[in-house]
Scaffold this motif. Structure first.
Motif, mmCIF file in Angstrom:
data_model
loop_
_atom_site.group_PDB
_atom_site.id
_atom_site.type_symbol
_atom_site.label_atom_id
_atom_site.label_comp_id
_atom_site.label_asym_id
_atom_site.label_seq_id
_atom_site.Cartn_x
_atom_site.Cartn_y
_atom_site.Cartn_z
ATOM 1 N N ASP A 1 3.186 7.527 -2.279
ATOM 2 C CA ASP A 1 1.895 8.219 -2.205
ATOM 3 C C ASP A 1 0.897 7.625 -3.191
ATOM 4 O O ASP A 1 -0.288 7.472 -2.880
ATOM 5 N N SER A 2 1.386 7.275 -4.378
ATOM 6 C CA SER A 2 0.510 6.715 -5.409
ATOM 7 C C SER A 2 -0.036 5.357 -4.988
ATOM 8 O O SER A 2 -1.225 5.061 -5.173
ATOM 9 N N LEU A 3 0.807 4.526 -4.420
ATOM 10 C CA LEU A 3 0.370 3.200 -3.963
ATOM 11 C C LEU A 3 -0.646 3.315 -2.827
ATOM 12 O O LEU A 3 -1.631 2.571 -2.782
ATOM 13 N N MET A 4 -0.418 4.249 -1.909
ATOM 14 C CA MET A 4 -1.356 4.432 -0.807
ATOM 15 C C MET A 4 -2.710 4.917 -1.326
ATOM 16 O O MET A 4 -3.760 4.449 -0.869
ATOM 17 N N ALA A 5 -2.686 5.834 -2.281
ATOM 18 C CA ALA A 5 -3.940 6.319 -2.867
ATOM 19 C C ALA A 5 -4.662 5.185 -3.594
ATOM 20 O O ALA A 5 -5.887 5.041 -3.495
ATOM 21 N N LYS A 6 -3.913 4.382 -4.325
ATOM 22 C CA LYS A 6 -4.496 3.255 -5.059
ATOM 23 C C LYS A 6 -5.163 2.272 -4.107
ATOM 24 O O LYS A 6 -6.264 1.772 -4.375
ATOM 25 N N SER A 7 -4.531 2.001 -2.984
ATOM 26 C CA SER A 7 -5.061 1.010 -2.037
ATOM 27 C C SER A 7 -6.430 1.397 -1.497
ATOM 28 O O SER A 7 -7.265 0.537 -1.207
ATOM 29 N N SER B 1 -15.112 7.399 -3.118
ATOM 30 C CA SER B 1 -15.218 6.026 -3.603
ATOM 31 C C SER B 1 -15.678 5.145 -2.448
ATOM 32 O O SER B 1 -15.587 5.553 -1.283
ATOM 33 N N PRO B 2 -16.175 3.946 -2.717
ATOM 34 C CA PRO B 2 -16.576 3.051 -1.627
ATOM 35 C C PRO B 2 -15.418 2.829 -0.657
ATOM 36 O O PRO B 2 -14.279 2.615 -1.075
ATOM 37 N N THR B 3 -15.708 2.927 0.628
ATOM 38 C CA THR B 3 -14.677 2.797 1.665
ATOM 39 C C THR B 3 -15.189 1.835 2.722
ATOM 40 O O THR B 3 -16.021 2.205 3.575
ATOM 41 N N GLY B 4 -14.690 0.617 2.677
ATOM 42 C CA GLY B 4 -15.215 -0.437 3.543
ATOM 43 C C GLY B 4 -15.009 -0.194 5.024
ATOM 44 O O GLY B 4 -15.741 -0.735 5.851
ATOM 45 N N PHE B 5 -14.014 0.625 5.382
ATOM 46 C CA PHE B 5 -13.711 0.858 6.802
ATOM 47 C C PHE B 5 -14.220 2.224 7.271
ATOM 48 O O PHE B 5 -13.759 2.744 8.286
ATOM 49 N N PHE B 6 -15.190 2.803 6.551
ATOM 50 C CA PHE B 6 -15.632 4.150 6.886
ATOM 51 C C PHE B 6 -16.256 4.225 8.274
ATOM 52 O O PHE B 6 -16.062 5.208 8.998
ATOM 53 N N GLU B 7 -16.980 3.196 8.679
ATOM 54 C CA GLU B 7 -17.585 3.218 10.006
ATOM 55 C C GLU B 7 -16.522 3.241 11.100
ATOM 56 O O GLU B 7 -16.715 3.840 12.168
ATOM 57 N N LYS B 8 -15.370 2.601 10.855
ATOM 58 C CA LYS B 8 -14.260 2.658 11.815
ATOM 59 C C LYS B 8 -13.727 4.084 11.921
ATOM 60 O O LYS B 8 -13.385 4.553 13.007
ATOM 61 N N LYS C 1 -2.078 -6.479 -0.755
ATOM 62 C CA LYS C 1 -0.917 -6.625 -1.649
ATOM 63 C C LYS C 1 -0.330 -5.252 -1.975
ATOM 64 O O LYS C 1 0.897 -5.054 -1.927
ATOM 65 N N VAL C 2 -1.193 -4.303 -2.298
ATOM 66 C CA VAL C 2 -0.734 -2.957 -2.634
ATOM 67 C C VAL C 2 -0.131 -2.268 -1.403
ATOM 68 O O VAL C 2 0.870 -1.547 -1.507
ATOM 69 N N LEU C 3 -0.703 -2.505 -0.228
ATOM 70 C CA LEU C 3 -0.151 -1.927 0.997
ATOM 71 C C LEU C 3 1.227 -2.500 1.311
ATOM 72 O O LEU C 3 2.113 -1.784 1.807
ATOM 73 N N HIS C 4 1.444 -3.776 1.019
ATOM 74 C CA HIS C 4 2.786 -4.362 1.163
ATOM 75 C C HIS C 4 3.766 -3.674 0.215
ATOM 76 O O HIS C 4 4.915 -3.386 0.580
ATOM 77 N N GLU C 5 3.319 -3.400 -1.000
ATOM 78 C CA GLU C 5 4.186 -2.729 -1.967
ATOM 79 C C GLU C 5 4.563 -1.328 -1.477
ATOM 80 O O GLU C 5 5.711 -0.885 -1.646
ATOM 81 N N ALA C 6 3.598 -0.645 -0.867
ATOM 82 C CA ALA C 6 3.886 0.686 -0.331
ATOM 83 C C ALA C 6 4.908 0.599 0.795
ATOM 84 O O ALA C 6 5.856 1.394 0.857
ATOM 85 N N GLU C 7 4.739 -0.365 1.683
ATOM 86 C CA GLU C 7 5.700 -0.517 2.782
ATOM 87 C C GLU C 7 7.086 -0.864 2.247
ATOM 88 O O GLU C 7 8.101 -0.427 2.799
ATOM 89 N N ASP C 8 7.149 -1.622 1.153
ATOM 90 C CA ASP C 8 8.444 -1.927 0.517
ATOM 91 C C ASP C 8 9.186 -0.644 0.158
ATOM 92 O O ASP C 8 10.399 -0.528 0.383
#
Length: 536
Positions: free
Chosen positions: A467-473, A171-178, A484-491
């Motif tokens: 794991d599901s939240l991280m994959a979704k993000s 899928s598109p990955t905006g940080f792929f160059e990093k 927002k989703v990454l905050h939910e995963a950290e929660d």
């Protein structure tokens, strides 16, 4: 008059040899230039200099000087093209067509697109056993192949010709160059690797493509790298020679710095920091990572989440940072460090703490856990850490807090770094020190640590929601929504607490004032490529 002339000649003969003896640090050509060499301390032997197998910052420090990927970082820490001369992105942002620049390996072989295809598929090969293979799961078919559920032929990396590499993403990955600037994506020389299974074990067999090549390696003593004449950008590399010493004892390497045997050290004994603060060779920088203790959730007493929370509530992190580590760290009551800019501001500042120290609540939770498990006494606890004077002092501080606040006796055990990594990887621990540094500045590489199938997650903690939240993000293009989703995963992570965060790292350095141009990245050890010695 003759006597006067004779005396003058004698003075010249005496003075000239004296001046020559004082110029020992100048280069052999006699043109007065300072030899561009620097000696730093790596503290220990790097466990592996194979980009496919390295998992630690010590190995990474050397690897990032001797290898280079499609992208690299410049002096300002920006991700810029390395071996990639041109990159084209498809309209759906899932296919990259990359043209390689003319480049050579240190043995003179050309760097080819096939080297990249081979290297990425090698790290994903289950038989390689790479702990960092999951960083390549962004490639189409990569995860399936790595987990034995797919074919290597379906992995989305193809050498179209010697200079053209086609990369297909899930899928598109905006940080792929990093990601491409990280060592797991570096190439290795296919013919060298296939010709010698121990190619990475010695200086004379390790073939690299970066700014430097290894010239000598005295194991457990020192490693030397010299400027690679075959490096495509060698004209912009100012430091000619780097020596990494391997001195683990903080007092010893501090004394070596003070006596001039070392030009740079990356950590000071905590008891000398107050006296060094304010000196022009002293520097503290943020370091994008978290110092923590892992709990093995498959070993008592950490099978019970109330014990894990009780240990977290019983620790005074401010006391540790102010009285023990003393390097300007911030107490950690979450996992992701400060420094991630989001559309709503700093990621960490949006929720700085998931708990506050509370000894009474910790005691209550511990008693509840003992009743639930039928324990008359809490099972014995051992805390292990890798050998280091500073780690020892912090472990002793935690040990004393747990004893005073909870009445828990914790025994301490230290191991050398390579042994320690093997021990924790095998799960032979209850509670163990660990630090995690983001490969780029974003919550994702931090939170990925505790994915259920991450080989780096030594706690045995698995949470499907996390794991599901991280994959979704990773499939979200809108930055605000992704955060927002990454905050939910950290929660989720901070509710279950398979670990004890202690503080967000800083690095403290002493760097000789004879040098300028040393770069101090926020998530790496110093980059020495552009350093220059300006005086003796």
């Amino acid at each position: 008059m003759k006597k006067s002339l004779l005396m003058s000649l004698m003075m010249v003969l005496v003075i000239v040899p004296f001046l020559s003896a004082c110029s020992g640090d100048e280069d052999a050509s006699g043109d007065g230039e300072v030899a561009q060499e620097i000696t730093v301390n790596a503290s220990s032997e790097p466990p592996s200099l194979d980009p496919a197998l390295a998992t630690d910052t010590t190995s990474g420090w050397v690897i990032e000087h001797v290898f280079e990927g499609l992208y690299t970082k410049n002096k300002d820490g920006e991700v810029v093209p390395g071996l990639a001369e041109k990159m084209e992105l498809s309209d759906d942002k899932k296919v990259y067509t990359i043209t390689l620049r003319d480049a050579k390996w240190s043995n003179g072989d050309p760097v080819t697109a096939e080297d990249f295809e081979y290297s990425w598929k090698r790290i994903l090969n289950p038989e390689t056993g790479s702990s960092f293979a999951f960083y390549l799961y962004y490639l189409k078919g990569a995860e399936e192949y790595n987990k034995g559920k797919g074919s290597v032929d379906d992995v989305g990396v193809t050498a179209v010709d010697d200079k053209t590499l086609k990369v297909e993403l899930n899928s598109p990955t905006g940080f792929f160059e990093k990601l491409l600037a990280f060592w797991s994506y570096y190439p290795v020389n296919k013919s060298v690797v296939e010709g010698n299974k121990n190619w990475v074990a010695e200086a004379d067999t390790l073939v690299s493509n970066g700014a430097y090549k290894l010239s000598s390696w005295e194991h457990d003593n020192q490693l030397v790298a010299e400027k690679n004449d075959n490096y495509w950008d060698k004209e912009n590399i100012s430091m000619e020679k780097i020596t990494w010493k391997m001195v683990n004892d903080a007092t010893t390497y501090y004394q070596m710095y003070k006596s001039g045997e070392l030009d740079l050290i990356t950590s000071l004994p905590v008891d000398v920091i107050p006296q060094e603060e304010g000196n022009e060779d002293f520097k503290i920088t943020p370091y994008f990572g978290t110092y923590m203790y892992m709990f093995n959730v498959d070993k008592e007493p950490f099978t019970n989440p109330k014990v894990r929370r009780a240990f977290n509530l019983a620790i005074d992190r401010a006391s540790i940072t102010e009285n023990i580590s003393q390097s300007g760290e911030k107490p950690a009551k979450a996992f992701v460090p400060y420094g991630v800019e989001t559309p709503e501001g700093d990621f960490r500042e949006q929720k700085e703490a998931y708990f506050e120290e509370n000894v009474e609540e910790a005691k209550k939770l511990l008693e509840e856990a003992k009743q639930e498990e039928g324990w008359d006494e809490l099972p014995a606890v051992e805390l292990i850490y890798n050998t280091s004077e500073n780690h020892k002092k912090i472990a002793e501080g935690v040990q004393e807090m747990l004893k005073q606040n909870l009445g828990v006796e914790v025994t301490l055990n230290n191991q050398e770094w390579k042994t320690y990594l093997d021990t924790t990887d095998q799960g032979n621990f209850q509670m163990a020190r660990m630090g995690w540094i983001g490969i780029y500045v974003d919550p994702t590489p931090i939170l990925d640590y505790y994915l259920g199938d991450s080989p780096n997650n030594r706690t045995n903690w698995v949470n499907e929601k996390y794991d599901s939240l991280m994959a979704k993000s990773k499939g979200i293009q809108d930055e605000a929504e992704r955060m927002k989703v990454l905050h939910e995963a950290e929660d989720v992570l901070m509710e279950d607490l398979p670990f004890m965060p202690v503080y967000y790292y800083t690095n403290n350095y002493l760097t000789s004032t004879d040098y300028e141009g040393v770069v101090y990245p926020v998530n790496r050890y110093p980059n020495l490529r552009w350093a220059k010695k300006v005086s003796n």
